[in-house]
Design an enzyme around this catalytic site. Structure first.
Site, short mmCIF file in Angstrom:
data_model
loop_
_atom_site.label_atom_id
_atom_site.label_comp_id
_atom_site.label_asym_id
_atom_site.label_seq_id
_atom_site.Cartn_x
_atom_site.Cartn_y
_atom_site.Cartn_z
N GLU A 481 0.81 -1.22 0.00
CA GLU A 481 0.00 0.00 0.00
C GLU A 481 0.84 1.27 0.00
O GLU A 481 0.70 2.14 0.85
CB GLU A 481 -0.96 -0.03 1.19
CG GLU A 481 -1.98 -1.15 1.07
CD GLU A 481 -2.90 -1.28 2.27
OE1 GLU A 481 -4.08 -1.60 2.06
OE2 GLU A 481 -2.44 -1.06 3.41
N GLU A 547 -4.60 -9.71 -0.23
CA GLU A 547 -5.41 -9.57 0.98
C GLU A 547 -6.87 -9.76 0.56
O GLU A 547 -7.32 -9.19 -0.43
CB GLU A 547 -5.23 -8.20 1.64
CG GLU A 547 -3.84 -7.96 2.19
CD GLU A 547 -3.66 -6.57 2.80
OE1 GLU A 547 -4.68 -5.94 3.17
OE2 GLU A 547 -2.50 -6.12 2.90
#
EC number: 3.2.1.23
Length: 1034
Positions: A481, A547
């Site tokens: 991220e 994820e």
């Protein structure tokens, strides 16, 4: 050069700032070059054991250190490292640890937001200065006498986030990157006898902009600190490649080693040799691989050989060899030995798919933070790690992502040993510097900013060099991220140039496609339909969900949908659930109660509350009900019905390298949960193969019209393994078998009922029971059986559950508030009583608070005491979805014994019941409470045929679904649960709340901030519903 051999000459940064602030280009001073994890040994036998801490060359500095804490750099003791400084009156602190858990400062949990934003407005690369605690550590040590005239290094395995080191008052060096080792050559700084080391640690630094992971923000020396020595000439680093040939049959072993002559003394006629040993410590090679050499300062040597048909390494069969590297003098005596584990395997993209040893791999994965509820990330032991790995293996998890930083080195050794595929992730996350859907790089760090390039490349290098020899690592990840930019291309290029045996992963290119820095297409929290859409686009890259299935609180619904897709489309190759363990810290309330704390409980701001509670296991390491669903969806065998009446089933073996005959196959038939027959045999199904299974059993006959025969197929370990004992169930499937129907049953004769009523109440009396109905409330207010009162409060329609974390995330508590009010505010519009000889019918029409739905309840009370309840709901299609539809009543807390024939034994839900067996289950009502971090809906049971709730004397109710119901029996009501933010705050309960539902909506889990429960598990208001069941007193 690999060494300095001289003292470091310090020059202050040119910009006038310290190294830790506004200097992203300065991330180390005098730190030794990164290398593989190693430890010298004196003999081959020691190298084979590879117990680093028992080596004569190892000396631990863990333990008690003197400690001083300051809230910022201005408050630190400036000259604490000076030899004349007196630190004896300082506090002591245990190392490794986080000082926040040792009585200093405070732990802080935040996900995206940088932890200092409410104290100071900053832009990268500036670090906080107003509140930025500094921990100063001092201790003494005396190097081992055996190390005289040998090089000595100090190794810090993990320090967060930046630190300086002094030895005997002299500056040695500086380092950033919290999660990879920082080592310094301290040979020239040591003195005879006792020495003093001083370390100054900064909670935050400019490097903290790169460490914005979703975890508790804590600091200090949190991993091992130790000294190690080496011979004057020694193996400084080595690299091992152990791949397979193109037929995946024979092995190719190549070893490259850096030999260092530390003092540059003349060395002649040295021999470097390599021997490979099997799992029984037997030599594999007919003779050692060797080369003669002389080393004036440093030299790299390489050896290679062909290994005939080695035992292959995979997560299924983690076959390991031990490689021993030896350096010998001219007389043939050992100077030193080193060792590491070797696994022969080939991981590659072949025909567009990721493959292991030539077979398409599916990653049944989980993301894992290093975490302990008492220690935080500090001092995680080998035993702690084994506990995690055993649970993973037992629940069919075969892959782990080290989210979002390199783990302690022992973790990878255990993954090698037990068999887990690893995505090793660079210590890089900058989530708080960018936003989703932004078009350019803007303020994203590191982006394409040149000042961050060498910093992030150093993080890649440190991870790669330390971990390069682990066979379990199949993928390098560039971080998490952190958006995109040219620096990610540089990182990608680094790994590709260094390592041809692994792939490179980075999800961030999904948000910024200018730099294609990933071999794999990877996304997060994408719904199943969107995952399938990728598969249908003729994609060029294999796909994973790095994820998915956000496991916050009561979650992980519809997990099976992803796995149906992974089975259907080869290009879809698995995913990693977020995440492994609740990150909650043990804390003590004012009254002395111990509890698990989350963000904000320590007065920390900003914080993200209980968003740290996303684990498949709880913070104390125990399994949550969610992991049972994971085990079932991840299981490596699939059975499907072909013709159950004839005993025919199809078997698919999802193992890549294991025949099912390596397991015991057990099948049973149960009648209403009671064993009828049991058989054991073997299934001979080749790896990645299918076959048909035929079982021999009769057409069973019902004695009662509700009798049910359930076939359970079970695959179990046939012998003990490293991770479970023989008999452990790896996979199962269940089928309800066809049966010859019984004649409808007829109720036994009982004396007629007595019905007495007035304006307010209706009293119904049978042989051994009395029930009282309150006409004004529209409820039974008493049910007395054999002089035992069974009801604490009467039956009432209920449409609400204690909101889950996912409900809060998608705003269900706001959107559907009308159903909460409808559960609490109900008014009787009409009561109709129809007495008969053997039964009485009581019909109730209710006005709900929302006034947009019609609700009716009909009670039929028979002369044997059994009561049939029919609930109907006709909502307006303009209303929001309904959390649940059912009836709620309470009993005294003494009715604590629960038995049910339905799915269990753990809680299960409409969209999370695949991993719950249809069987006969028992437990206490108290045991049905699932201790999520924040109290919320829990304890539900689906597909319940019947259940009993009884006291110690066996008195209570028998509940039967017509045909099935969902059942929930807890010491708390939904409204009590959601009123408290921690379980320890809930008052002691004096009742049991029973909810008998037509359905409760699914728990969802695509994410916990926006995604709603899937439509096929949602109770929409565009149709009518009926809930029917019976209660019989016991």
């Amino acid at each position: 050069m690999l060494k300095t051999g001289k003292k470091f000459h310090y020059t202050a940064p040119a910009n006038g700032y310290p190294e830790w602030n506004n200097n992203p280009e300065i991330f180390q001073l005098n730190r030794s070059k990164a290398h593989a994890l190693l430890m010298p040994y004196q003999t081959v036998e020691e190298a084979l054991k590879n117990d680093r801490k028992s080596s004569v060359y190892y000396q631990s500095l863990n333990g008690s250190w003197y400690f001083h804490f300051a809230e910022n750099a201005d408050g630190r003791v400036k000259n604490f490292f000076a030899p004349e400084f007196s630190y004896e009156k300082w506090d002591s602190i245990s190392v490794p640890s986080h000082w926040q858990l040792q009585g200093y400062d405070y732990p802080q949990y935040t996900n995206v937001t940088y932890p200092w934003v409410e104290n100071e407005e900053l832009e990268p690369p500036f670090a906080p200065t107003k509140y930025n605690p500094v921990g100063q550590y001092v201790r003494t040590f005396t190097p081992k006498s055996e190390w005289k005239d040998q090089p000595v290094y100090i190794s810090f395995q993990g320090v967060e986030s930046a630190f300086y080191v002094w030895i005997n008052g002299e500056f040695v060096g500086y380092s950033e990157d919290s999660f990879t080792p920082a080592e310094f050559d301290i040979t020239s700084y040591l003195q005879e006898g006792e020495n003093t080391i001083a370390v100054e640690v900064y909670r935050w630094s400019d490097a903290s902009w790169l460490e914005d992971q979703d975890f508790w923000r804590m600091s200090g020396i949190f991993r091992d600190v130790y000294l190690y020595s080496t011979p004057q000439v020694h193996i400084y680093d080595f690299s091992v490649r152990s791949s397979l040939d193109n037929n995946y049959e024979d092995g190719e072993l190549s070893v490259s080693a850096d030999i260092l002559n530390y003092f540059e003394h003349d060395t002649q006629d040295l021999t470097f040799e390599v021997m490979l040993y099997d799992a029984n410590a037997q030599e594999v090679l007919q003779a050692p691989l060797q080369t003669n050499l002389s080393v004036s300062d440093q030299r790299t040597v390489s050896l290679r050989t062909h290994i005939k048909s080695p035992a292959k390494w995979s997560a299924e069969s983690p076959n390991l060899y031990t490689l021993v590297l030896s350096l010998k003098n001219a007389a043939g005596s050992i100077i030193e030995t080193e060792s590491c584990k070797v696994g022969f395997r080939t991981f590659e993209i072949k025909n567009g798919l990721m493959t292991i040893n030539g077979k398409r791999i599916v990653l049944r994965g989980v993301n894992r933070h290093e975490f302990d509820s008492v220690k935080g990330r500090a001092g995680i032991t080998r035993e702690d790690m084994i506990h995690d790995i055993l649970l993973m293996k037992q629940h069919n998890i075969n892959a782990v992502r080290t989210s979002h930083y390199p783990n302690d080195s022992v973790w990878y050794e255990l993954c090698n040993e037990y068999g887990l595929y690893v995505i090793d992730e660079t210590n890089l996350e900058t989530h708080g510097t960018w936003t989703y859907l932004q078009e350019g790089e803007q303020k994203a760090v590191p982006g394409s900013k040149p000042e961050w390039k060498e910093n992030v490349l150093d993080r890649c290098r440190s991870m790669y060099e330390r971990d390069k020899n682990h066979p379990s690592i199949i993928i390098w990840s560039l971080g998490n991220e952190s958006f995109g930019g040219e620096n990610f291309q540089h990182m990608y290029t680094f790994f590709k140039e260094k390592d041809s045996t692994r792939l490179v992963h980075y999800e961030g290119i999904f948000h910024h496609r200018d730099y294609d820095a990933s071999d794999i297409e990877s996304t997060m929290y994408v719904k199943p339909a969107d995952v399938e859409r990728y598969a249908l686009m003729n994609p060029k890259k294999p796909y994973i969900l790095c994820e998915y299935s956000h496991a916050m609180g009561n979650s992980c619904g519809n997990l099976y949908k992803y796995w149906e897709l992974f089975d259907q489309y080869p290009i879809l190759q698995g995913g990693f659930i977020w995440d492994w363990k609740d990150q909650a810290l043990q804390a003590t309330a004012e009254d002395g109660t111990s509890y698990l704390a989350y963000g904000g409980d320590f007065g920390d701001t900003p914080n993200d509350g209980n968003f740290c509670g996303n684990g498949l296991i709880f913070a104390d390491g125990t399994a949550s009900p969610k992991i049972a669903e994971v085990k079932k969806c991840y299981q490596p065998v699939k059975w499907t019905a072909v013709d159950p009446a004839k005993g025919k089933f199809a078997v698919q073996n999802k193992h890549l390298f294991t025949n099912l005959n390596a397991y015991d196959f057990v099948w049973t038939v149960e009648k209403n949960g009671e064993l009828v027959e049991k058989h054991a045999s073997l299934l001979n199904v080749a790896p990645d193969g299918t076959d048909e299974l035929t079982l021999s059993y009769p057409l069973y006959e019902q004695e009662n019209e509700t009798d049910e025969f359930v076939l359970t197929l079970s695959l179990r370990l046939s012998k003990d393994t490293a991770w479970a004992s023989a008999g452990y169930e790896v996979a199962y499937e269940q089928f309800v078998l066809p049966a010859k129907a019984a004649m409808p049953s007829v109720k036994a004769a009982h004396p007629a009922l007595t019905v007495d009523q007035n304006e307010q109440t209706l009293t119904v009396t049978g042989t051994n029971f009395t029930a009282i109905f309150d006409k004004r409330k529209g409820q039974f207010i008493s049910y007395n059986y054999e002089r035992t009162e069974l009801l604490a409060s009467g039956f009432r329609p209920n449409f609400w559950r204690a909101v889950t974390d996912n409900d809060l995330g998608n705003k269900l508590h706001e959107r559907c508030q009308t159903w909460r009010q409808a559960s609490l505010e109900q008014h009787v519009k009409k009561v109709t009583v129809q007495p008969q000889v053997d039964f009485v019918i009581i019909s109730v029409e209710l006005a709900l608070d929302n006034s947009l739905a019609s609700c009716y309840v009909t009670y039929t009370l028979y002369n044997d005491g059994e009561m049939k309840i029919e609930q109907s709901l006709a909502p307006s299609e303009t209303m929001p979805e309904i959390p649940e539809i059912g009836m709620l009543f309470t009993m005294n807390a003494a009715f604590d014994s629960l038995t049910w024939y339905g799915r269990g034994p753990h809680e299960n839900y409409w969209d999370r019941k695949t991993g719950a067996k249809l069987a006969l289950h028992k437990g206490s009502v108290k045991e049905q409470v699932t201790p999520y971090l924040r109290p919320q809906e829990c304890g539900n049971k689906t597909d319940v045929r019947w259940a009993t709730i009884t006291n110690d004397q066996g008195r209570g109710f028998l509940i039967k679904g017509l045909p099935t119901v969902e059942l929930n029996a807890l010491p708390y009501s939904p409204f009590e649960l959601e009123a408290y933010d921690h379980f320890y705050k809930l008052p002691a309960s004096d009742s049991v709340t029973v909810r008998v539902n037509y359905k409760q909506m699914g728990v969802g889990g695509d994410d916990s901030w926006q995604a709603k429960t899937h439509p096929n598990y949602t109770l929409y208001a565009n149709r009518s519903y009926t809930n029917t069941f019976t209660l019989k007193p016991l």
